[in-house]
Design an enzyme around this catalytic site. Structure first.
Site, PDB file in Angstrom:
ATOM      1  N   THR A  99      39.161  36.503  43.364  1.00 15.62           N
ATOM      2  CA  THR A  99      39.982  37.195  42.361  1.00 15.62           C
ATOM      3  C   THR A  99      40.763  36.213  41.501  1.00 15.62           C
ATOM      4  O   THR A  99      41.265  36.587  40.450  1.00 15.62           O
ATOM      5  CB  THR A  99      40.973  38.172  43.023  1.00 15.62           C
ATOM      6  OG1 THR A  99      41.763  37.471  43.991  1.00 15.62           O
ATOM      7  CG2 THR A  99      40.234  39.307  43.725  1.00 15.62           C
ATOM      8  N   LEU A 111      51.913  48.343  35.790  1.00 18.21           N
ATOM      9  CA  LEU A 111      52.314  49.115  34.615  1.00 18.21           C
ATOM     10  C   LEU A 111      52.440  48.266  33.358  1.00 18.21           C
ATOM     11  O   LEU A 111      51.864  48.614  32.315  1.00 18.21           O
ATOM     12  CB  LEU A 111      53.648  49.828  34.898  1.00 18.21           C
ATOM     13  CG  LEU A 111      54.238  50.641  33.747  1.00 18.21           C
ATOM     14  CD1 LEU A 111      53.292  51.755  33.333  1.00 18.21           C
ATOM     15  CD2 LEU A 111      55.606  51.198  34.144  1.00 18.21           C
ATOM     16  N   ASP A 136      53.869  59.219  45.565  1.00 14.45           N
ATOM     17  CA  ASP A 136      54.709  58.343  44.749  1.00 14.45           C
ATOM     18  C   ASP A 136      56.187  58.627  45.032  1.00 14.45           C
ATOM     19  O   ASP A 136      56.693  59.700  44.678  1.00 14.45           O
ATOM     20  CB  ASP A 136      54.437  58.572  43.258  1.00 14.45           C
ATOM     21  CG  ASP A 136      53.490  57.550  42.672  1.00 14.45           C
ATOM     22  OD1 ASP A 136      53.131  56.603  43.399  1.00 14.45           O
ATOM     23  OD2 ASP A 136      53.122  57.688  41.495  1.00 14.45           O
ATOM     24  N   ARG A 149      61.196  51.765  39.487  1.00 20.04           N
ATOM     25  CA  ARG A 149      60.626  50.681  40.266  1.00 20.04           C
ATOM     26  C   ARG A 149      61.366  49.374  40.000  1.00 20.04           C
ATOM     27  O   ARG A 149      61.968  49.176  38.959  1.00 20.04           O
ATOM     28  CB  ARG A 149      59.136  50.490  39.943  1.00 20.04           C
ATOM     29  CG  ARG A 149      58.258  51.682  40.325  1.00 20.04           C
ATOM     30  CD  ARG A 149      58.160  51.822  41.817  1.00 20.04           C
ATOM     31  NE  ARG A 149      57.273  52.915  42.228  1.00 20.04           N
ATOM     32  CZ  ARG A 149      57.682  54.132  42.531  1.00 20.04           C
ATOM     33  NH1 ARG A 149      58.969  54.445  42.449  1.00 20.04           N
ATOM     34  NH2 ARG A 149      56.821  55.052  42.916  1.00 20.04           N
ATOM     35  N   TYR A 209      47.200  48.229  53.159  1.00 15.47           N
ATOM     36  CA  TYR A 209      47.697  46.996  52.539  1.00 15.47           C
ATOM     37  C   TYR A 209      49.064  46.626  53.098  1.00 15.47           C
ATOM     38  O   TYR A 209      49.272  45.516  53.605  1.00 15.47           O
ATOM     39  CB  TYR A 209      47.771  47.161  51.016  1.00 15.47           C
ATOM     40  CG  TYR A 209      48.614  46.103  50.348  1.00 15.47           C
ATOM     41  CD1 TYR A 209      48.225  44.758  50.377  1.00 15.47           C
ATOM     42  CD2 TYR A 209      49.800  46.433  49.695  1.00 15.47           C
ATOM     43  CE1 TYR A 209      49.004  43.777  49.783  1.00 15.47           C
ATOM     44  CE2 TYR A 209      50.572  45.462  49.095  1.00 15.47           C
ATOM     45  CZ  TYR A 209      50.184  44.142  49.141  1.00 15.47           C
ATOM     46  OH  TYR A 209      50.964  43.175  48.554  1.00 15.47           O
ATOM     47  N   ARG A 250      51.287  61.681  41.016  1.00 13.44           N
ATOM     48  CA  ARG A 250      50.315  61.154  41.979  1.00 13.44           C
ATOM     49  C   ARG A 250      50.842  61.416  43.390  1.00 13.44           C
ATOM     50  O   ARG A 250      52.027  61.214  43.645  1.00 13.44           O
ATOM     51  CB  ARG A 250      50.112  59.646  41.779  1.00 13.44           C
ATOM     52  CG  ARG A 250      49.413  59.294  40.489  1.00 13.44           C
ATOM     53  CD  ARG A 250      49.217  57.809  40.361  1.00 13.44           C
ATOM     54  NE  ARG A 250      50.491  57.078  40.308  1.00 13.44           N
ATOM     55  CZ  ARG A 250      50.605  55.821  39.905  1.00 13.44           C
ATOM     56  NH1 ARG A 250      49.541  55.148  39.530  1.00 13.44           N
ATOM     57  NH2 ARG A 250      51.790  55.235  39.883  1.00 13.44           N
ATOM     58  N   ASP A 288      41.510  28.272  47.566  1.00 15.76           N
ATOM     59  CA  ASP A 288      41.222  29.582  46.990  1.00 15.76           C
ATOM     60  C   ASP A 288      39.718  29.783  46.966  1.00 15.76           C
ATOM     61  O   ASP A 288      38.974  28.851  46.630  1.00 15.76           O
ATOM     62  CB  ASP A 288      41.787  29.660  45.566  1.00 15.76           C
ATOM     63  CG  ASP A 288      41.988  31.090  45.070  1.00 15.76           C
ATOM     64  OD1 ASP A 288      40.996  31.838  45.022  1.00 15.76           O
ATOM     65  OD2 ASP A 288      43.129  31.443  44.722  1.00 15.76           O
ATOM     66  N   LYS A 291      50.140  43.473  55.811  1.00 14.17           N
ATOM     67  CA  LYS A 291      51.175  42.483  55.503  1.00 14.17           C
ATOM     68  C   LYS A 291      52.275  42.492  56.569  1.00 14.17           C
ATOM     69  O   LYS A 291      52.801  41.439  56.945  1.00 14.17           O
ATOM     70  CB  LYS A 291      51.768  42.768  54.122  1.00 14.17           C
ATOM     71  CG  LYS A 291      50.840  42.439  52.951  1.00 14.17           C
ATOM     72  CD  LYS A 291      50.848  40.949  52.668  1.00 14.17           C
ATOM     73  CE  LYS A 291      50.283  40.650  51.284  1.00 14.17           C
ATOM     74  NZ  LYS A 291      50.528  39.286  50.844  1.00 14.17           N
TER      75      LYS A 291
END
Length: 317
Positions: free
Chosen positions: A35, A186, A280, A217, A139, A277, A31, A143
């Site tokens: 972050t 969240l 979404d 979600r 992102y 938003r 690592d 991936k």
């Protein structure tokens, strides 16, 4: 087994490292601590500080590693839109360096922490592994590119790979929990408000075609997620790349999450409705039927357990 855990000083990587140690494996964490947190590396694991591009080849060469569990990544959707080059360089570029280091060192297996963001906005829910992959941000696209590279390294070089795709992870494992500098999730943000850090939870739209009008979600407890990685490690087969979704199967709405946080904490958490938003989706839920059928995994911890463990962790710090 002797295992390399990339990103093992982060939230999910540290929990998986702890579970691997408990299962009797030897764990080395790689690592760069950009972050992650040094004190999140579990006792018993050896920390090597460095990047995949600069350090993985020397670390793996002749060291007798049996497998890699790959968590190291940039993972902020908004940042990926603002800085796409950074995400292609760090996520795909460094993953390619890792895969080539594995190839040269003869490391035969890899479990990759992928994401259900590879699917983009789904045509139907729950999302299946066979559904189209149309990521809507760099992102998710980076991936997905790593998944593609894994499939090619399996086909051309005989590496056995498993990609695990999931949406939201929550909860904690003892002293190991979420500590993001920029927190976008969240549950930890709602709990911060419960602790007095913030005015009100923002509900981004309450007119979606869902039971209570707020977005739905998928959530998985970090320990359940960790168990899936251990099962995936055993399921890696030479020359094959497998993909498994991880999900709770039904999902929780934003209002349900806020109400559960109120119940768990015993605190009145203010909430206010604000405009939607852009982009979404109403519901994002991943089907986990495949991994349940093939590897015997299923989520065991419910939403209140996730919140309770996260709340205990937050108050302990």
């Amino acid at each position: 087994m002797k295992l390399l855990v990339t990103g093992g000083a982060g939230y999910i990587g540290s929990v998986v490292s702890a579970l691997l140690l408990e299962a009797g494996h030897e764990v080395v964490v790689l690592d760069d601590l950009s972050t992650g947190h040094e004190d999140a590396v579990p006792e018993g694991a050896r920390l090597v500080r460095g990047t995949l591009r600069d350090t993985a080849a020397d670390l793996l060469a002749g060291a007798g590693f049996d497998a890699v569990l790959h968590f190291a990544a940039k993972s902020l959707v908004g940042e990926s839109v603002e800085k796409p080059g950074l995400y292609w360089d760090k996520n795909l570029g460094e993953s390619l360096a890792l895969l080539d280091a594995m190839r040269r060192a003869g490391v035969p297996r890899i479990v990759f922490s992928s994401t259900a963001a590879t699917y983009g906005e789904p045509e139907s829910t729950p999302i299946l592994e066979t559904d189209p992959t149309r990521p809507t941000n760099p992102y998710g696209a980076s991936k997905l590119a790593i998944d593609t590279a894994l499939a090619e390294y399996a086909r051309l070089h005989g590496i056995g790979g498993v990609s695990l795709r999931y949406f939201n992870v929550a909860g904690a494992y003892g002293r190991l929990g979420e500590r993001h500098t920029v927190e976008t999730h969240l549950i930890p943000n709602v709990l911060k408000i419960a602790q007095g850090d913030g005015a009100a939870v923002k509900l981004f739209g309450d007119d979606y075609p869902t039971p209570d009008g707020t977005c739905v979600r998928d959530y998985v407890h970090v320990v359940d997620l960790g168990r899936a990685h251990l099962l995936a490690l055993d399921a890696c087969a030479p020359g094959t790349h497998q993909i498994f979704n991880l999900g709770c199967g039904s999902g929780y709405s934003v209002r349900e999450v806020v109400e559960a946080c109120r119940e768990v904490t015993g605190r009145d958490i203010p909430a206010e409705v604000v405009p939607r938003r852009p982009g979404d989706p109403a519901a994002l839920i991943a089907s986990s039927e495949k991994i349940q059928a093939e590897l015997g995994w299923k989520p065991e911890r419910d939403l209140r357990t996730m919140i309770g463990d996260a709340w205990t962790f937050l108050r302990s710090r």
